[in-house]
Design a protein around this motif. Structure first.
Motif, PDB file in Angstrom:
ATOM      1  N   GLY A  12       0.818  -1.210   0.000  1.00  8.77           N
ATOM      2  CA  GLY A  12       0.000   0.000   0.000  1.00  8.77           C
ATOM      3  C   GLY A  12       0.848   1.254   0.000  1.00  8.77           C
ATOM      4  N   ASP A  13       1.978   1.204   0.712  1.00  9.65           N
ATOM      5  CA  ASP A  13       2.867   2.361   0.733  1.00  9.65           C
ATOM      6  C   ASP A  13       3.459   2.627  -0.645  1.00  9.65           C
ATOM      7  N   LYS A  14       3.798   1.553  -1.353  1.00 10.60           N
ATOM      8  CA  LYS A  14       4.360   1.708  -2.693  1.00 10.60           C
ATOM      9  C   LYS A  14       3.316   2.284  -3.648  1.00 10.60           C
ATOM     10  N   LEU A  18       3.530   5.871  -5.587  1.00  5.79           N
ATOM     11  CA  LEU A  18       3.369   5.990  -7.042  1.00  5.79           C
ATOM     12  C   LEU A  18       2.248   6.960  -7.392  1.00  5.79           C
ATOM     13  N   ARG A  19       1.170   6.931  -6.609  1.00  9.42           N
ATOM     14  CA  ARG A  19       0.069   7.867  -6.850  1.00  9.42           C
ATOM     15  C   ARG A  19       0.546   9.298  -6.608  1.00  9.42           C
ATOM     16  N   CYS A  25       3.916  14.852 -10.856  1.00  9.44           N
ATOM     17  CA  CYS A  25       4.270  14.988 -12.274  1.00  9.44           C
ATOM     18  C   CYS A  25       3.192  15.732 -13.052  1.00  9.44           C
ATOM     19  N   GLY A  26       1.948  15.490 -12.707  1.00 13.49           N
ATOM     20  CA  GLY A  26       0.850  16.206 -13.354  1.00 13.49           C
ATOM     21  C   GLY A  26       0.926  17.699 -13.092  1.00 13.49           C
ATOM     22  N   TRP A  27       1.177  18.066 -11.835  1.00 13.80           N
ATOM     23  CA  TRP A  27       1.293  19.481 -11.490  1.00 13.80           C
ATOM     24  C   TRP A  27       2.497  20.118 -12.170  1.00 13.80           C
ATOM     25  N   LEU A  28       3.616  19.412 -12.213  1.00 20.26           N
ATOM     26  CA  LEU A  28       4.802  19.957 -12.875  1.00 20.26           C
ATOM     27  C   LEU A  28       4.560  20.138 -14.379  1.00 20.26           C
ATOM     28  N   GLY A  29       3.882  19.193 -14.987  1.00 19.81           N
ATOM     29  CA  GLY A  29       3.571  19.307 -16.416  1.00 19.81           C
ATOM     30  C   GLY A  29       2.663  20.491 -16.700  1.00 19.81           C
TER      31      GLY A  29
END
Length: 67
Positions: A12-14, A18-19, A25-29
């Protein structure tokens, strides 16, 4: 020798990590896209003589215009 099992929250931590990476990454894009659009708008605006005279004093400091 007992079988070693992974800790119970590791999968669950992994998935959570990843989420979180996906969200970041979405915000940076989106941020990069906004900056690119603002750069294009500023470049187009600086080609306008009236806006350029209001936004910067470079033309007054450079001396005689060549164009």
């Amino acid at each position: 020798m007992p079988d070693q099992q992974p800790a119970e929250g590791s999968k669950g931590d992994k998935e959570e990590a990843l989420r979180l990476v996906g969200v970041i990454c979405g915000w940076l894009g989106r941020g990069a896209a906004v900056l690119l659009i603002l750069l294009l708008i500023c470049q187009l605006a600086l080609q306008n003589e009236t806006f350029r005279s209001l936004a910067t004093s470079a033309d007054r400091w450079e001396g005689a215009r060549l164009n």
